[in-house]
Design an enzyme around this catalytic site. Structure first.
Site, PDB file in Angstrom:
ATOM      1  N   CYS A 125       0.814  -1.226   0.000  1.00 61.01           N
ATOM      2  CA  CYS A 125       0.000   0.000   0.000  1.00 61.01           C
ATOM      3  C   CYS A 125       0.843   1.270   0.000  1.00 61.01           C
ATOM      4  CB  CYS A 125      -0.932   0.027   1.206  1.00 61.01           C
ATOM      5  SG  CYS A 125      -2.036  -1.383   1.311  1.00 61.01           S
ATOM      6  N   CYS A 185      -0.208   2.880   6.605  1.00 61.92           N
ATOM      7  CA  CYS A 185       0.123   1.541   7.065  1.00 61.92           C
ATOM      8  C   CYS A 185       0.379   0.687   5.827  1.00 61.92           C
ATOM      9  CB  CYS A 185      -1.001   0.938   7.902  1.00 61.92           C
ATOM     10  SG  CYS A 185      -2.572   0.779   7.045  1.00 61.92           S
ATOM     11  N   HIS A 188      -9.225   3.135  -2.149  1.00 55.03           N
ATOM     12  CA  HIS A 188      -7.793   2.918  -1.932  1.00 55.03           C
ATOM     13  C   HIS A 188      -7.213   2.099  -3.090  1.00 55.03           C
ATOM     14  CE1 HIS A 188      -4.044   1.799  -0.169  1.00 55.03           C
ATOM     15  NE2 HIS A 188      -4.454   0.918   0.714  1.00 55.03           N
TER      16      HIS A 188
END
Length: 403
Positions: free
Chosen positions: A91, A389, A359
């Site tokens: 991510c 994160c 996302h």
């Protein structure tokens, strides 16, 4: 040492990550090329003036494989003399691309880079590339692997966050995102994506759910309860790692977790010489970058220690930061950040986040840096910190200072 400046930040709208999502007809290469073309056109770039295109994408298989970055350069109108490198820090990939570009500029390894990323989650499903930590029994057992949703619920349990707190954060994310679009706060950065005939495919984030309230979210069942408690029983693995917890409280669901979407984003990063040579005015300088590894089971607490590191390394305190972008992978991630630093929620994700808008894994890091820059300019503030994160227990952060 040269300074690294942000000259531009652009992104696509985020499309629903399903077959009926508006961006589904585009490949990752095609969407990336449109974003790269926008950087080129908006800044009057010509020739091989960019040292490299550093491009994050997480699921690097099929049409997102084979050094997507170089493919995107060749599919775009950029000069073929510009190379491309695809990177994967889960991510954090889009942010890592920007941070790598900044640090290479600071080291004198080229005057300018385009950095960002892409993820077409409607076309290349998350996890379809396999991951050793999930599929290799030896590593999974050694690291006490559990899926991210379970990790988010572990955070809630460990730090005492309730379902109502998580839902309230999600409702606020939706409200802020709706307000931001209504007030045109994304107008400078979001591209209108058109097809080959010039017809609009998508011109705004389509994942947003206006009217979301506590009652709506309260009707949703916890998404990770069955996989935690029944099959395959990941809660038992977590409790082996954290025996002080009597049980895992499952509070997350689709409404307070980040949305699965398609999207791409890019930043133009260069030194002062590059700006002078091309008549460009820097918008911000990248003051500091950081990354860190952390507990892979609870997995998603990285924003706290990486923020501690970047503040320490840059000689700043939390009180020096005017605005924060903390990726809303799950509500508990942001709640934990606010708890750890006693940050005013009004300064965090001012215009909503990934719970409301989605996302797109490889692009999100670049998206939130761009959103932070836009809001610093809109609100006439100076210092901003963006952090995410990251799967397998990592965190990344970037501090920018408006010029």
């Amino acid at each position: 040492m040269p300074e690294a400046y942000i000259y531009d930040a652009v992104r696509s709208p985020r499309g629903k990550g399903r077959a009926d999502g508006s961006l589904h007809e585009l490949t990752a290469v095609a969407l990336s090329a449109k974003v790269l073309n926008a950087v080129k056109e908006r800044n009057g770039l010509s020739g091989a003036v960019i040292e490299d295109v550093i491009w994050g994408n997480v699921t690097q298989v099929g049409e997102q494989g084979g050094c997507l970055a170089r493919s995107a350069v060749l599919a775009s109108d950029l000069d073929e003399g510009i190379p491309g490198v695809a990177i994967n820090r889960f991510c954090g990939s889009g942010m890592e691309a920007v941070n790598l570009a900044a640090n290479q500029v600071k080291a004198g390894a080229g005057h300018a880079y385009i950095a960002g990323g892409v993820e077409m989650m409607s076309r290349v499903p998350m996890g379809s590339d396999g991951a050793a930590i999930a599929v290799d029994p030896g590593l999974a057992m050694k690291s006490y692997f559990v899926p991210q949703g379970i990790s988010a619920d572990i955070i809630a349990t460990q730090f005492g966050f309730t379902r109502d707190q998580a839902d309230a954060l999600a409702v606020e994310s939706q409200r802020r995102a709706v307000r931001a679009w209504e007030e045109g706060r994304f107008a400078n950065s979001v591209l209108t994506i058109r097809d080959q005939n010039g017809l609009t495919i998508l011109d705004r984030d389509e994942y947003i759910r206006p009217g979301t309230d506590m009652q709506t979210l309260g009707a949703l069942k916890p998404a990770f309860k069955d996989m935690g408690e029944v099959m395959p029983g990941f809660d038992k693995i977590a409790l082996m790692k954290y025996p002080h917890l009597e049980r895992i409280h499952h509070i997350h669901h689709a409404g307070n977790s980040s949305g699965i979407v398609d999207g791409s984003a890019a930043l133009l990063v260069g030194d002062a010489e590059f700006g002078r040579a091309h008549g460009l005015t820097p918008r911000a300088r990248i003051r500091a970058t950081a990354k860190i590894g952390t507990d892979p089971t609870i997995m998603l607490t990285g924003p706290v220690p990486v923020t501690e590191r970047i503040l320490r390394d840059s000689g700043l305190s939390v009180g020096d930061i005017d605005l924060f972008e903390v990726n809303e992978a799950f509500a508990s991630v942001v709640l934990r950040f606010q708890q750890a630093f006693d940050v005013d929620p009004e300064l965090v994700n001012v215009n909503g986040g990934s719970i409301a808008m989605g996302h797109p894994l490889g692009a999100t890091g670049a998206i939130i840096i761009g959103a932070l820059l836009d809001e610093l300019e809109r609100s006439d503030k100076t210092l901003g910190l963006a952090t995410l994160c990251i799967a397998s227990g990592m965190g990344a952060a970037t501090v920018i200072e408006r010029v």
